[in-house]
Design a protein around this motif. Sequence first.
Motif, PDB file in Angstrom:
ATOM      1  N   PHE A 156       0.810  -1.212   0.000  1.00 40.16           N
ATOM      2  CA  PHE A 156       0.000   0.000   0.000  1.00 40.16           C
ATOM      3  C   PHE A 156       0.850   1.272   0.000  1.00 40.16           C
ATOM      4  CE2 PHE A 156      -3.254  -3.012   1.349  1.00 40.16           C
ATOM      5  CZ  PHE A 156      -4.390  -2.528   0.726  1.00 40.16           C
ATOM      6  N   ARG A 157       2.111   1.152  -0.460  1.00 38.40           N
ATOM      7  CA  ARG A 157       2.995   2.309  -0.440  1.00 38.40           C
ATOM      8  C   ARG A 157       2.399   3.516  -1.159  1.00 38.40           C
ATOM      9  NH1 ARG A 157       8.207   2.175  -4.033  1.00 38.40           N
ATOM     10  NH2 ARG A 157       7.374   0.078  -4.205  1.00 38.40           N
ATOM     11  N   PHE A 158       1.740   3.277  -2.296  1.00 41.89           N
ATOM     12  CA  PHE A 158       1.199   4.398  -3.072  1.00 41.89           C
ATOM     13  C   PHE A 158      -0.173   4.848  -2.583  1.00 41.89           C
ATOM     14  CE2 PHE A 158       4.185   2.278  -6.036  1.00 41.89           C
ATOM     15  CZ  PHE A 158       5.086   3.322  -6.177  1.00 41.89           C
ATOM     16  N   PHE A 159      -0.681   4.190  -1.554  1.00 42.25           N
ATOM     17  CA  PHE A 159      -1.867   4.660  -0.847  1.00 42.25           C
ATOM     18  C   PHE A 159      -1.452   5.220   0.510  1.00 42.25           C
ATOM     19  CE2 PHE A 159      -4.111   1.796  -3.780  1.00 42.25           C
ATOM     20  CZ  PHE A 159      -5.239   2.553  -4.105  1.00 42.25           C
ATOM     21  N   SER A 160      -0.335   5.879   0.560  1.00 46.28           N
ATOM     22  CA  SER A 160       0.162   6.409   1.834  1.00 46.28           C
ATOM     23  C   SER A 160       1.013   7.645   1.580  1.00 46.28           C
ATOM     24  CB  SER A 160       0.990   5.357   2.570  1.00 46.28           C
ATOM     25  OG  SER A 160       2.274   5.233   1.995  1.00 46.28           O
ATOM     26  N   GLY A 161       1.396   8.283   2.693  1.00 49.90           N
ATOM     27  CA  GLY A 161       2.282   9.432   2.615  1.00 49.90           C
ATOM     28  C   GLY A 161       3.698   9.085   3.016  1.00 49.90           C
ATOM     29  N   VAL A 162       4.018   7.800   3.117  1.00 48.30           N
ATOM     30  CA  VAL A 162       5.360   7.393   3.533  1.00 48.30           C
ATOM     31  C   VAL A 162       6.288   7.323   2.327  1.00 48.30           C
ATOM     32  CG1 VAL A 162       4.445   6.092   5.473  1.00 48.30           C
ATOM     33  CG2 VAL A 162       4.895   4.909   3.325  1.00 48.30           C
ATOM     34  N   LYS A 163       7.590   7.470   2.580  1.00 48.57           N
ATOM     35  CA  LYS A 163       8.579   7.425   1.516  1.00 48.57           C
ATOM     36  C   LYS A 163       9.389   6.125   1.538  1.00 48.57           C
ATOM     37  CE  LYS A 163       9.067  12.444   1.343  1.00 48.57           C
ATOM     38  NZ  LYS A 163       9.980  13.618   1.474  1.00 48.57           N
ATOM     39  N   LYS A 164       9.211   5.334   2.604  1.00 46.92           N
ATOM     40  CA  LYS A 164       9.979   4.099   2.714  1.00 46.92           C
ATOM     41  C   LYS A 164       9.493   3.071   1.701  1.00 46.92           C
ATOM     42  CE  LYS A 164       7.073   2.186   6.407  1.00 46.92           C
ATOM     43  NZ  LYS A 164       7.076   1.607   7.767  1.00 46.92           N
ATOM     44  N   LYS A 165      10.358   2.107   1.381  1.00 50.51           N
ATOM     45  CA  LYS A 165      10.034   1.066   0.412  1.00 50.51           C
ATOM     46  C   LYS A 165       9.873  -0.300   1.072  1.00 50.51           C
ATOM     47  CE  LYS A 165      12.306   3.422  -3.438  1.00 50.51           C
ATOM     48  NZ  LYS A 165      13.315   3.339  -4.529  1.00 50.51           N
ATOM     49  N   LYS A 166      10.119  -0.376   2.379  1.00 47.87           N
ATOM     50  CA  LYS A 166       9.953  -1.631   3.101  1.00 47.87           C
ATOM     51  C   LYS A 166       8.892  -1.450   4.177  1.00 47.87           C
ATOM     52  CE  LYS A 166      14.688  -3.321   2.440  1.00 47.87           C
ATOM     53  NZ  LYS A 166      15.931  -3.781   3.121  1.00 47.87           N
ATOM     54  N   GLY A 167       8.258  -2.551   4.559  1.00 46.95           N
ATOM     55  CA  GLY A 167       7.256  -2.493   5.611  1.00 46.95           C
ATOM     56  C   GLY A 167       5.945  -1.882   5.167  1.00 46.95           C
ATOM     57  N   THR A 168       5.694  -1.838   3.854  1.00 44.69           N
ATOM     58  CA  THR A 168       4.463  -1.232   3.348  1.00 44.69           C
ATOM     59  C   THR A 168       3.432  -2.276   2.918  1.00 44.69           C
ATOM     60  OG1 THR A 168       5.521  -0.992   1.174  1.00 44.69           O
ATOM     61  CG2 THR A 168       5.572   0.913   2.639  1.00 44.69           C
ATOM     62  N   ASP A 169       3.744  -3.551   3.088  1.00 45.35           N
ATOM     63  CA  ASP A 169       2.763  -4.605   2.835  1.00 45.35           C
ATOM     64  C   ASP A 169       1.803  -4.680   4.020  1.00 45.35           C
ATOM     65  OD1 ASP A 169       4.059  -5.160   0.512  1.00 45.35           O
ATOM     66  OD2 ASP A 169       4.407  -7.276   0.920  1.00 45.35           O
ATOM     67  N   LYS A 170       0.535  -4.491   3.763  1.00 43.08           N
ATOM     68  CA  LYS A 170      -0.492  -4.542   4.800  1.00 43.08           C
ATOM     69  C   LYS A 170      -1.666  -5.382   4.295  1.00 43.08           C
ATOM     70  CE  LYS A 170       1.995  -1.620   7.124  1.00 43.08           C
ATOM     71  NZ  LYS A 170       2.812  -2.068   8.277  1.00 43.08           N
ATOM     72  N   GLU A 171      -2.481  -5.853   5.239  1.00 39.72           N
ATOM     73  CA  GLU A 171      -3.663  -6.621   4.865  1.00 39.72           C
ATOM     74  C   GLU A 171      -4.920  -5.814   5.160  1.00 39.72           C
ATOM     75  OE1 GLU A 171      -5.970 -10.874   5.667  1.00 39.72           O
ATOM     76  OE2 GLU A 171      -4.193 -10.352   6.847  1.00 39.72           O
ATOM     77  N   LEU A 172      -5.661  -5.500   4.101  1.00 39.68           N
ATOM     78  CA  LEU A 172      -6.951  -4.836   4.247  1.00 39.68           C
ATOM     79  C   LEU A 172      -8.004  -5.934   4.389  1.00 39.68           C
ATOM     80  CD1 LEU A 172      -8.481  -2.190   4.319  1.00 39.68           C
ATOM     81  CD2 LEU A 172      -8.540  -2.191   1.834  1.00 39.68           C
ATOM     82  N   MET A 173      -8.527  -6.086   5.588  1.00 42.17           N
ATOM     83  CA  MET A 173      -9.361  -7.229   5.921  1.00 42.17           C
ATOM     84  C   MET A 173     -10.833  -7.018   5.589  1.00 42.17           C
ATOM     85  SD  MET A 173      -7.331  -7.493   9.507  1.00 42.17           S
ATOM     86  CE  MET A 173      -8.108  -8.875  10.292  1.00 42.17           C
ATOM     87  N   GLU A 174     -11.288  -5.780   5.653  1.00 41.24           N
ATOM     88  CA  GLU A 174     -12.698  -5.486   5.370  1.00 41.24           C
ATOM     89  C   GLU A 174     -12.838  -4.100   4.792  1.00 41.24           C
ATOM     90  OE1 GLU A 174     -16.999  -4.681   7.588  1.00 41.24           O
ATOM     91  OE2 GLU A 174     -15.216  -5.084   8.786  1.00 41.24           O
ATOM     92  N   LEU A 175     -13.715  -3.981   3.813  1.00 40.43           N
ATOM     93  CA  LEU A 175     -14.060  -2.690   3.233  1.00 40.43           C
ATOM     94  C   LEU A 175     -15.530  -2.784   2.852  1.00 40.43           C
ATOM     95  CD1 LEU A 175     -12.897   0.048   2.519  1.00 40.43           C
ATOM     96  CD2 LEU A 175     -12.093  -0.882   0.367  1.00 40.43           C
ATOM     97  N   SER A 176     -16.388  -2.128   3.625  1.00 35.63           N
ATOM     98  CA  SER A 176     -17.822  -2.292   3.409  1.00 35.63           C
ATOM     99  C   SER A 176     -18.517  -0.943   3.353  1.00 35.63           C
ATOM    100  CB  SER A 176     -18.435  -3.159   4.515  1.00 35.63           C
ATOM    101  OG  SER A 176     -18.256  -2.555   5.788  1.00 35.63           O
ATOM    102  N   PHE A 177     -19.758  -0.963   2.829  1.00 32.10           N
ATOM    103  CA  PHE A 177     -20.529   0.250   2.593  1.00 32.10           C
ATOM    104  C   PHE A 177     -21.949   0.041   3.117  1.00 32.10           C
ATOM    105  CE2 PHE A 177     -17.369  -0.604  -0.592  1.00 32.10           C
ATOM    106  CZ  PHE A 177     -16.643   0.568  -0.666  1.00 32.10           C
ATOM    107  N   ARG A 178     -22.424   1.001   3.902  1.00 32.47           N
ATOM    108  CA  ARG A 178     -23.748   0.855   4.510  1.00 32.47           C
ATOM    109  C   ARG A 178     -24.458   2.206   4.532  1.00 32.47           C
ATOM    110  NH1 ARG A 178     -25.118   1.557   9.923  1.00 32.47           N
ATOM    111  NH2 ARG A 178     -22.901   1.598  10.493  1.00 32.47           N
ATOM    112  N   GLY A 179     -25.703   2.198   4.096  1.00 34.93           N
ATOM    113  CA  GLY A 179     -26.508   3.411   4.141  1.00 34.93           C
ATOM    114  C   GLY A 179     -27.419   3.412   5.346  1.00 34.93           C
ATOM    115  N   SER A 180     -27.711   4.609   5.878  1.00 34.62           N
ATOM    116  CA  SER A 180     -28.638   4.713   6.998  1.00 34.62           C
ATOM    117  C   SER A 180     -29.494   5.965   6.824  1.00 34.62           C
ATOM    118  CB  SER A 180     -27.892   4.760   8.330  1.00 34.62           C
ATOM    119  OG  SER A 180     -27.135   5.949   8.445  1.00 34.62           O
ATOM    120  N   LYS A 181     -30.639   5.964   7.502  1.00 33.83           N
ATOM    121  CA  LYS A 181     -31.582   7.080   7.391  1.00 33.83           C
ATOM    122  C   LYS A 181     -31.873   7.631   8.773  1.00 33.83           C
ATOM    123  CE  LYS A 181     -34.909   9.395   5.094  1.00 33.83           C
ATOM    124  NZ  LYS A 181     -34.718  10.198   3.871  1.00 33.83           N
ATOM    125  N   ASP A 182     -31.746   8.940   8.923  1.00 31.26           N
ATOM    126  CA  ASP A 182     -32.118   9.605  10.163  1.00 31.26           C
ATOM    127  C   ASP A 182     -33.509  10.202   9.953  1.00 31.26           C
ATOM    128  OD1 ASP A 182     -32.525  11.253  12.346  1.00 31.26           O
ATOM    129  OD2 ASP A 182     -30.440  11.927  12.449  1.00 31.26           O
TER     130      ASP A 182
END
Length: 250
Positions: A156-182
């Motif tokens: 995810f190096r290019f989805f970040s503001g970091v300049k390092k090239k190591k330690g940028t592998d991450k696991e995105l475990m959930e990405l969900s979308f939910r609508g609600s009404k007030d």
Amino acid sequence: MGNIKLTLQYDGTRYLGWTRPEKDGYHKTISYRLSSVLEKLSGSPVTLYAGARTEAGVHALEQTVSFVSDAFSDMELLHRELDHYLPMDIRVLRCETAPERFRADLNARSRTYEYRICTSPVYNIFTSAYTAHICPAPDISSMETAAGYLTGRHDFRFFSGVKKKKGTDKELMELSFRGSKDADNDTDTLIITLTANDLLYRMPSLIIGTLLEIGQGKRTPESISHIFVGTEKAGAPCEAKGLLLKSVQY
């Protein structure tokens, strides 16, 4: 020396995030406010460890913090003193002792963020401090397609503001979308939830900002693959006030 665990809630509006270097506005951070009070109460410097490093303007429903000190034995008293001396936009939810080897940053298994968007034509003024405003609502199906490219383990190096090239592998475990009404205010809200094992600097805001551009038709879901390899740039970061740290899991 006792190991102490705090669970905090804060409004990040007037702060430059959880922490920053001394030369870059550290005195305007959440960690500075908390450590200053703890130092006043204990009479000695305290090193804080946080489950997540929230960015400037980002809020927290539940932030986990740990520190080591021999100055505090009564957790109820410490809780009362923190509530008395901390500013009203930083509150302590729980104050407890922790196992000797516990560290809020190193022992975290995952972090969950939420992004809240008012999608009604009229921006609800009573929630506007904690929600972004996008109308018409972004297309959820396009963002769900993009989520398929994002979830899993990636660099995810290019989805970040970091300049390092190591330690940028991450696991995105959930990405969900939910609508609600007030119903009381007749407003619609879209909530984006993101959970990852760890997060790089600016990673949540850049992922969500990119998803919103996809949902608004400014780019295609397939652009995610190009961002991962660096042939396209991530979208503009999302507006900080709609982003909050929901919890840190251990």
